[in-house]
Enzyme design. Structure first.
Site, PDB file in Angstrom:
ATOM      1  N   HIS A 158      28.877 -84.744   4.069  1.00  0.00           N
ATOM      2  CA  HIS A 158      28.599 -83.402   4.597  1.00  0.00           C
ATOM      3  C   HIS A 158      29.262 -83.131   5.838  1.00  0.00           C
ATOM      4  CE1 HIS A 158      26.466 -79.632   5.531  1.00  0.00           C
ATOM      5  NE2 HIS A 158      25.925 -79.800   4.310  1.00  0.00           N
ATOM      6  N   ARG A 175      33.544 -79.074   1.059  1.00  0.00           N
ATOM      7  CA  ARG A 175      33.068 -80.115   2.082  1.00  0.00           C
ATOM      8  C   ARG A 175      34.044 -81.043   2.408  1.00  0.00           C
ATOM      9  NH1 ARG A 175      26.906 -80.433   0.002  1.00  0.00           N
ATOM     10  NH2 ARG A 175      26.155 -78.476   0.704  1.00  0.00           N
ATOM     11  N   HIS A 193      26.609 -88.128   2.495  1.00  0.00           N
ATOM     12  CA  HIS A 193      25.634 -87.138   1.973  1.00  0.00           C
ATOM     13  C   HIS A 193      25.284 -87.364   0.588  1.00  0.00           C
ATOM     14  CE1 HIS A 193      23.359 -83.327   2.055  1.00  0.00           C
ATOM     15  NE2 HIS A 193      24.080 -82.806   0.978  1.00  0.00           N
ATOM     16  N   GLN A 243      30.792 -88.230  -1.002  1.00  0.00           N
ATOM     17  CA  GLN A 243      30.974 -87.108  -0.340  1.00  0.00           C
ATOM     18  C   GLN A 243      30.145 -87.273   1.205  1.00  0.00           C
ATOM     19  OE1 GLN A 243      28.547 -83.185  -1.278  1.00  0.00           O
ATOM     20  NE2 GLN A 243      30.739 -82.648  -1.602  1.00  0.00           N
ATOM     21  N   ARG A 288      31.658 -82.557  -4.828  1.00  0.00           N
ATOM     22  CA  ARG A 288      30.775 -81.500  -5.338  1.00  0.00           C
ATOM     23  C   ARG A 288      30.691 -80.236  -4.333  1.00  0.00           C
ATOM     24  NH1 ARG A 288      25.800 -80.315  -3.571  1.00  0.00           N
ATOM     25  NH2 ARG A 288      25.699 -82.293  -2.225  1.00  0.00           N
ATOM     26  N   LEU A 332      20.577 -83.545   8.314  1.00  0.00           N
ATOM     27  CA  LEU A 332      21.513 -82.482   7.572  1.00  0.00           C
ATOM     28  C   LEU A 332      21.370 -81.269   8.289  1.00  0.00           C
ATOM     29  CD1 LEU A 332      23.415 -81.371   5.180  1.00  0.00           C
ATOM     30  CD2 LEU A 332      21.130 -81.067   3.998  1.00  0.00           C
ATOM     31  N   GLU A 386      24.661 -76.317   4.878  1.00  0.00           N
ATOM     32  CA  GLU A 386      26.037 -75.469   4.822  1.00  0.00           C
ATOM     33  C   GLU A 386      25.541 -73.771   4.726  1.00  0.00           C
ATOM     34  OE1 GLU A 386      28.290 -77.036   1.793  1.00  0.00           O
ATOM     35  OE2 GLU A 386      29.489 -75.198   1.176  1.00  0.00           O
ATOM     36  N   PHE A 397      28.690 -69.820   0.101  1.00  0.00           N
ATOM     37  CA  PHE A 397      28.853 -71.362   0.346  1.00  0.00           C
ATOM     38  C   PHE A 397      30.292 -71.660   0.039  1.00  0.00           C
ATOM     39  CE2 PHE A 397      24.961 -74.614   0.224  1.00  0.00           C
ATOM     40  CZ  PHE A 397      23.979 -74.021   1.260  1.00  0.00           C
TER      41      PHE A 397
END
Length: 566
Positions: A233, A278, A343, A231, A378, A243, A246, A118
């Site tokens: 995404h 991200r 996100h 955040q 994050r 979504l 990732e 990730f």
């Protein structure tokens, strides 16, 4: 009047894990949830949950310390390092626990829990169950809650905390099925209500993820922390912002601009490419679009075709279904149109590493809380981990609190709060203004997208802040809400809108004041990180005149802040 030792508000992963911990410790606990727990937004998490298990051939040297470093670096060094170290140090224990409870993780050929790369992770450390990890974890925890006979109050919307002085004593909630308003007493209350994503119009969040769960304790005097860090995404489906995990990039997906170029090489090293954190990938995509290298001035392509049918069907089946159902695109045959979507809220109710807040007996965990393991950005795979680690710790601490303190019967406070809430609802029913609350809601959502998005500047943020203030004034002049008692969503959305506006104002004011760029907070008029002045958390308290701001230091343990390079 119903009463329990501990009331957990929210039936997602953090809430269920907290409730299970309370039940293990022999405490009378109940869950109050606006929807049935297995419909919670946690189920929308797709790609996985981080833990340094070392099961991937490229992850044999992984460790909790390296996981902590990646987390803190990914946070742009705003994470409290003690919180990050606790989260990564307890990660393996929480994952094996879920495995033993029956969570159907994907497996390696040796039968171990499979892991994938990730963004921002130094190793492939994201454990997963195809691309339905959140769903699998949620079902597993709900099964444990059922086995432990934890009482669940479904479809109750909480609208107020009850307290006597600086001690919490329960909640006020409306049964959506009947319209009945009730006071529920508790010796301790844990909020695990999720994020505030639906403040934005371009959010990956479910419709139930509003700002009310953060606003209720804020109104009750509990401070809120770091709300300006929102955040985006990188890959949400163009048109709906659903979504696209990732994990799609972790399995080898490419990002392409309208020239067919893998443009991430222009922003980070070729070693990292699409697996940068991200915030960086989102800014890179938005830059491509802004400079004319996107499609329809709105999106880029996520190309999975080279992965092949077998891998896509085995590891990304949910993504394929979503793309075909909502975009008419089969990723086996065509690239996916994607754009960044709001996100995750890194900020939330200010807690310590055990979920404790300034209000005695009141705890918070999960996305509505800010224990500050994520700081300014994050890493993917750390949110599910946060729910499991800090959900369990909050449940343990709340149980200890219940056992160690005297809890006098507080029926008077509960009755007073119930009467106040009934008066509030009657007031909403008797309004005679002309403003349309849904127009206010839509204007707020667009304002947040346009003025507090991936790139920010003083002029536009001030315009946005002033618009939020106008919307707050308009809110006092709305029409009467419906008098329907059964599933009165006119009332629900009106109360949520009150919370959305106050939380939006916190985001706006905090962002305007923070004159630097750090993590997800990227200002075009202050382009660099400024540790000398801004290596600190933003803390806001509610006051009749609006939010009152102060700041507190970031906890540094072993990792000295450094320039963030990938």
């Amino acid at each position: 009047m119903v009463s329990h030792d501990v009331l957990v508000v929210g039936g997602g992963l953090a809430g269920l894990r907290a409730a299970v911990e309370c039940a293990f410790l022999g405490v009378d606990v109940a869950v109050v949830s606006k929807v049935h727990p297995v419909r919670s937004h946690s189920g929308a998490a797709q790609g996985g949950v981080n833990a340094p298990l070392g099961n991937h051939p490229d992850g044999k040297n992984d460790s909790p310390e390296l996981h902590a470093y990646d987390t803190i670096k990914g946070s742009d060094f705003l994470a409290d390092q003690d919180a990050a170290e606790i989260m990564t140090g307890e990660a393996a224990q929480r994952i094996y626990e879920m495995e033993h409870w029956g969570c159907p993780f994907s497996r390696t050929e040796e039968g171990k829990i499979a892991q994938r790369p990730f963004g921002g992770g130094g190793f492939p450390r994201t454990c997963y169950g195809a691309d339905r990890t959140g769903h699998y974890l949620l079902q597993t925890l709900f099964e444990q809650a059922t086995r432990l006979r934890i009482k669940v109050y479904c479809e109750l919307m909480v609208s107020r905390l009850v307290q006597r002085g600086d001690v919490v004593s329960g909640i006020i909630a409306t049964d959506l099925k009947t319209g009945e308003i009730a006071a529920l007493g508790a010796k301790a209350v844990i909020f695990a209500t999720g994020g505030s994503g639906r403040i934005y119009s371009n959010s990956t969040n479910a419709l139930i993820s509003t700002g009310l769960g953060v606003a209720i304790p804020y109104w009750a005097g509990v401070p809120v922390k770091d709300m300006e860090f929102v955040q985006f995404h990188p890959t949400s489906l163009y048109g709906t912002n659903i979504l696209v995990t990732e994990g799609a990039r972790g399995e080898g997906g490419f990002l392409l601009n309208n020239k067919g170029e893998r443009f991430m090489k222009n922003y980070v090293s070729e070693r990292v490419m699409e697996l940068a954190p991200r915030d960086i990938v989102s800014r890179s995509i938005q830059t491509e679009v802004n400079e004319g290298r996107g499609f329809e001035n709105a999106y880029v392509h996520l190309d999975l075709r080279h992965l092949g049918r077998q891998k896509i069907e085995e590891k990304l089946p949910g993504i394929r279904d979503l793309c075909m159902d909502f975009a008419g695109v089969d990723p086996i045959k065509s690239p996916i149109p994607v754009q960044p979507g709001m996100h995750y809220t890194m900020g939330g109710t200010d807690t310590n590493v055990d979920g404790e807040t300034e209000l005695k007996g009141f705890f918070a965990a999960g996305e509505c809380a800010c224990v500050s393991a994520h700081g300014a950005n994050r890493l993917g795979g750390n949110s599910l981990l946060e729910t499991l680690v800090f959900g369990a710790r909050s449940g343990k601490k709340a149980s200890e609190y219940v056992g160690m303190n005297q809890h006098p019967n507080d029926k008077d406070s509960l009755q007073d709060a119930l009467s106040a809430e009934e008066d509030r609802i009657e007031l909403l029913k008797k309004r005679n203004g002309k403003e349309n609350p849904y127009e206010i809601k839509n204007r707020l959502a667009v304002t947040m997208k346009d003025k507090f998005g991936i790139f920010r500047n003083q002029k536009e943020m001030v315009e946005g802040r002033d618009e939020i203030k106008r919307l707050l004034q308009a809110l006092e002049k709305t029409r009467a809400i419906s008098r329907t008692r059964v599933f009165n969503y006119d009332y629900v959305w009106m109360r949520e809108l009150e919370g959305n506006l106050d939380i939006a104002l916190l985001i706006a004011e905090g962002a305007i004041k923070r004159t630097e760029s750090r993590g997800s907070h990227s200002r075009t008029d202050h382009k660099t990180r400024n540790d000398a002045e801004w290596l600190k958390h933003t803390v806001a308290r509610h006051s009749p005149d609006g939010p009152a701001f102060s700041y507190k230091n970031v906890t540094i343990t072993r990792f000295k802040p450094e320039e963030r390079k990938y």
